[in-house]
Every structure is written in C-alpha cells, then in structure tokens.
Design an enzyme around this catalytic site. Sequence first.
Site, PDB file in Angstrom:
ATOM      1  N   ARG A 114      -4.000   3.107  -7.513  1.00  0.00           N
ATOM      2  CA  ARG A 114      -4.009   4.026  -6.377  1.00  0.00           C
ATOM      3  C   ARG A 114      -4.582   5.349  -6.860  1.00  0.00           C
ATOM      4  O   ARG A 114      -4.730   5.588  -8.049  1.00  0.00           O
ATOM      5  CB  ARG A 114      -2.603   4.226  -5.804  1.00  0.00           C
ATOM      6  N   ASN A 152      -1.024  11.037  -0.227  1.00  0.00           N
ATOM      7  CA  ASN A 152       0.258  10.807  -0.904  1.00  0.00           C
ATOM      8  C   ASN A 152       0.179  11.376  -2.314  1.00  0.00           C
ATOM      9  O   ASN A 152      -0.683  10.977  -3.098  1.00  0.00           O
ATOM     10  CB  ASN A 152       0.588   9.316  -0.992  1.00  0.00           C
ATOM     11  N   GLU A 153       1.047  12.347  -2.601  1.00  0.00           N
ATOM     12  CA  GLU A 153       1.162  12.928  -3.934  1.00  0.00           C
ATOM     13  C   GLU A 153      -0.206  13.383  -4.466  1.00  0.00           C
ATOM     14  O   GLU A 153      -0.731  12.853  -5.444  1.00  0.00           O
ATOM     15  CB  GLU A 153       1.829  11.944  -4.892  1.00  0.00           C
ATOM     16  N   GLU A 318      10.637  11.638  -0.951  1.00  0.00           N
ATOM     17  CA  GLU A 318      11.073  10.498  -1.757  1.00  0.00           C
ATOM     18  C   GLU A 318      12.213  10.963  -2.662  1.00  0.00           C
ATOM     19  O   GLU A 318      11.997  11.740  -3.587  1.00  0.00           O
ATOM     20  CB  GLU A 318       9.916   9.944  -2.601  1.00  0.00           C
ATOM     21  N   TRP A 326       7.609   0.511 -13.164  1.00  0.00           N
ATOM     22  CA  TRP A 326       6.531  -0.390 -12.779  1.00  0.00           C
ATOM     23  C   TRP A 326       6.575  -1.602 -13.711  1.00  0.00           C
ATOM     24  O   TRP A 326       7.357  -1.637 -14.665  1.00  0.00           O
ATOM     25  CB  TRP A 326       5.179   0.309 -12.914  1.00  0.00           C
ATOM     26  N   GLU A 368       4.992  -1.987  -8.261  1.00  0.00           N
ATOM     27  CA  GLU A 368       6.273  -1.297  -8.147  1.00  0.00           C
ATOM     28  C   GLU A 368       7.461  -2.232  -7.926  1.00  0.00           C
ATOM     29  O   GLU A 368       8.461  -1.828  -7.336  1.00  0.00           O
ATOM     30  CB  GLU A 368       6.215  -0.254  -7.031  1.00  0.00           C
TER      31      GLU A 368
END
Length: 684
Positions: A114, A152-153, A318, A326, A368
């Site tokens: 990602r 995201n992030e 989160e 992971w 994950e």
Amino acid sequence: MRKPQNFQWSTISLGTCYYPEHWDKSLWADDLERMKAAGIRTIRIGEFAWSKVEPREGEFTYEFFDGFLEVACKAGMKIIFGTPTATPPAWLTEKYPEALNCRMDGVKYRHGMRRHYNYNSPVYQKLSARIVEKFAGHYASHPSVIGWQIDNEINCEVDVFYSESDTMAFREYLKKKYGTLEKLNQELGMVFWNQEYTEWDEVYVPRTTIHDSSNPHLTLEYYRFVSESAISFCRMQSDIIRRYAKPGDFITTNGMFNHLDNHRMMDEALDVYTYDSYPNFAYCLEEDPIHSKGLNDRKWSNHLSRVRSVCPHFGIMEQQSGANGWNTRMEAPAPKPGQVTLWAMQSIAHGADYVSFFRWRTCTIGTEIYWHGILDYDNRDNRKLREIAGLNQTVQRMKDLAGAGYLASFGVLEDYDNLWDADVDVWHSRLEKASKKEIFAASQLNHTPMDYVALSDDTEYEELKKYPVLFYPHGLILTKRRAALLKMYVEKGGCLIVGARTGQKETHGRCVMEPMPGLLSELTGTAVEEFTFVGAVDGTVCMDWKGSKLDTGIFNDILENVDEDVKVLARYASNYYEGKPALTERTVGKGRALHFGGTFTREAVAAMLQYTGILSPYHDLIELPAECELCVREKDEKKYLFVLNYSANEQTIVLKKEMTDIVSEAKVVGKMGLKGYGVAVLRL
C-alpha cells in the site's frame, strides 16, 4: 495565527473500522447490530476499495457500497467514508508505472503493498481527482455519511519520494522559491564538494551516493518539498469533497507522520484531525520494555500531546483493540485485560472526543492477518468486545465532556524546520531525541501536564502567553521573526528555557558565523565558549545546582556571561570545563530566560520545573505514584482529573479534597485503590 478547527464532536463517542469488501454480505447486518450493542455508532469504510467503484479504467459501478449503505442506514449506523487513493489498483499501476514511488536508487515500488504511489505524478493526480469526485459525487448525499477521511495515513510506510515525477516537481518548486540557479547554489552551499549546478536539468531529488550523504541543505529543502506535495495532494481531495458534502459533514485524515507539516495541512485542508493510536507497539517482540526508559505504552501520551498541538479537540480513527502484527513483521503479544480500556481512555484524557477501534474483526486474508481486531477469526463474542461495551458505559456517563480543554502547566516549542533538520543532521537528531524523551518523562513522572506548542513565523504572542514556562530544547535553526516573538514572550512575563546548540543555523541549515545562541544572544546575555559531545570516557557530566548534582545529558555547551546582569545558577562539576557555567538566568522585562548548556534529563527538568514554580501543580488535590499518569481537562469551570494506571499492579492514590467519581457518581476522598491498568475520572 492558527485557524480554529471547523468541526468538533458534540459528545464523546465510540466507533470502529469496518471493511465490508472483506466479508460476505450475510455478515453485514449482524455485524452492525453487534457493534451497536457494544455502544459503537460510527464506522469508517472505503479507504482501500478503489476497485469496488472503478474495477477497470473509466468503468464505474456503485452497487457494492450502495448495498452496504442500505444495510447501514437500516441499522442507524453513521459512516465516515475514506477516499481510496492510498492503494491504487493493479490496472492503474500496470498501465501507468510512472505513478509508482521509487527507492532512492530509482527502483520502483511495485504493486502488492500500500502507499506505493507518488504525489507528483500528473496521471495519478488526474485519476485520484476523478475517483474522489466519483466517490463524493455519488455517496456524499447519503444520510448515513457524516464525514470523509482523505487517503489513509499520509506519509506512512514511506515519507520520501524519488520518482521521476518528484524530480520534475522538485525542480519547479526550487525554481519558484529561488528563481535562479545562482541563488540556489549560493543559499544551499552547493560550492562544497563541487556540487554547483549550471542547468536545472542537473537538479534531482536526493539520489544514491557514497554513504547516502546528500547535500544537507538541499535535503532539508527536499523535506519541505515533500510536505508541500503531500499537503497539495490532500487539499486537492478536500476541495473536491467540499463541493458535494452535506452541511455539517466533516473532512479529516488520519496521521501523524514525518516530513509533513500537519498544522498547515489541518489549517488548509481539514475540518478536524484524527490520529491512529497503537500503544501496544511498546511491547512488540523486537522491543525491550523491561529495560526501557521511554515509559513504554505511556509514551503514546507524548504522541497524543503532539496531536493536540495540531487540533485541540481531535479524534482517534484507529485505536488499538488487539495485538499488532503483519505476516512479515511487528509481532506482538495481545493486550492484557484492561489495557484496551486504558489506552482508549488515554486518548480521551488527552483530548480525543471520538475513539474508533481498529478493527471490528481480525482479517482472515492478506498482510494484516495478525493485526487483530475486536473480534477474532472465529467471530465469537470475547473479552475485548465485553471490555469495549464496559468502556461505552463509562463514556456515556462522561459524554458531555466533549470539547473540554486540556490543562497543561508548561509547553515545549516545536517547529518543522528543526524537526526536519534533525532528520538531516545526526548531531541534531541525537540531541532532539534525547531531550524530548526526557522532558516528557519528567512531565509524566512528576504529574506536571505539558503541551507541545507549534512555532512558526506565523505564530503570535497570544498562542504562547498562556504558558508560564516554555522549553525550546534545541532550536538550532532560528529566524528573526521567531527570535523576536520569544523575546516578546519573555518581556511580557514568560519564562523561556533553551538548551544546547540554540541558534547554530539559519533557515537553510547553514551554520552562522556568530556565537550561539545566535539570534537569542541578546535575550540570554550569554555566549557559547566551546561545545562537545559527552564521550564514553567522560562518564556522566553533572552540574552543581544548589548542592545537587544533576546530569547534563549527552552534549554540553560551555557557557560564558556576556552581560553583567546574567546570573549563573549552576556550573559543570567535571570534565575539562569543570566550574564553567552550565545554566544561567537573565531577567528581561517581566520575565526571564534560562540558558542550559546541556541536553535535558528528567532530573534536570524536574529541578527546572521546581525552580520556576510549576512542578506538580495538583499536589494539593491528589497524590499519585509514579506508575500513574495525571491528565486534567476542563469544561464549564469544572475540572476532570483522569488518573491512568499503566502498571499491572494495583496502585494507591490519595485524594486530598472531596471529588466525584463520574462512573459511580459517588463522593470520594482519602485513599483510593486503582486496579492494574485501571482508570479513574474524578470531577472537581
């Protein structure tokens, strides 16, 4: 002057992250009902689901999320929709490989992870804008949607970008800022090692070199460019969403990560800021929590203080609910009973008015599979779900506390110039990390709450004046505007404490040819005679302050008085500079400036807090062991004392004044037991 945030939650509430694309549709309705039974009323969806709306280039279908939103609407569940740009689909990266980020040596990061894209690819910007427009244009009007998360992030996984698109954009950034190559060469010191440019095509983002030692001044400018690129990418999405969002719906993103001016991003693109809080990182198998001096999971209070600097009333997108991990890294034990509640209350105590747990159910597929959620693979009710349901009962009793301010006794100044310079300069980095850790530890162990305070050329005195004491640990880079502001702060009654290496550099990271503390010399009335790391053979170098020997850390500036009105508070007690000034004080106007030659240690900071009269400000109200953190929030002239026990063992606290336990509504005073990982919220 910072802009006020555009959105605040009206009540404290709970949520969770949910991925309908990972689960059979037959589970959706039951999942939402079970969430509601535990007190969860909001879910985040969509941030990794580009292909669910655009499975092939230019082909759009909305059926999947239309179906899920119908189920959510029937359940009365509110939705935060994520834009899906953190994971471009395979068709995109295969057809447009220029959208991929690269390593420093130019090798592309391929599809399968990602955040493998770069912000500056024109085709990726175009396709991202289009998918955001499709998401917002179709889903923003839905009554269940209450907010949007951008990407995201941002800058997670990697905070450096080395694609060809980045080089092209970096050149344009430098042209706009410097105008000519002659000015660029001069201001960034390119004459060193014959690095002067004669054509713009010779300028690149940092590339692989011997020892990976790029020009530090160009690299510092590159980090500023990375931040500009990320903010621009975020703002592009925000501008699109605002055309479609319903009145009252908010725009956020989750963070916070490096090489990104989160304060500017907040002010220019967001309504509210959210953070991802994972205190269980402290217990990963690669860590050493038994011998750590970093306070382990309690260290996340330090991170939350930085988040509060960006956005005083923030959310948690989160929040840790299970073990991290992971299949490739980050192995960790499961949170102990009580820790999930402790960590959620840690967030609330520091200013979070919305807490969303990651994730509802542990994923059965992908990288994950060991990043555990509330539920495990078997989908049965468990202790984590029961714990969150119990937390919800507490939250319901304190829900009106939303919007309460956090009360800090002192502030720690931070600015992005110095944070990024510490990424370039290993000398700076050692000092920065050591001092920030120890100031935080002193704050925690002495129950003296602190804030981080953003310092920029736009900061105004009104943002500083509420702090009786400000630490500026290692402001190597100083500007005239910031130095003048700090002088004003002192003259009007503040106490400023600066540490080693202050004023060493100008804004490009070039060393100035004048004695430190440079632009603050007129304020402190001192100069640095000499300086050195404390080497292994030197032992611990202490200063003698009123008969107490206090560790001066890993680096020592040897001070000398320039002005006659400077008072020497402490002198070095060993090494070749024994007897030389280590800590000085000068009264200026209504305030005072302390110049400390060392890096900050918890013992030295505690002594400074004591000297300035702000140590343990709530001692007359409550007595706490070191294992407990004290946070104080205030609303409508009522104070709420959060006491968090990070120990597995029961701790005894002593209330010296009658208070109300907001969970039981009972009046309490005197000795009170707080079980292992327990939390008390007391209204004064």
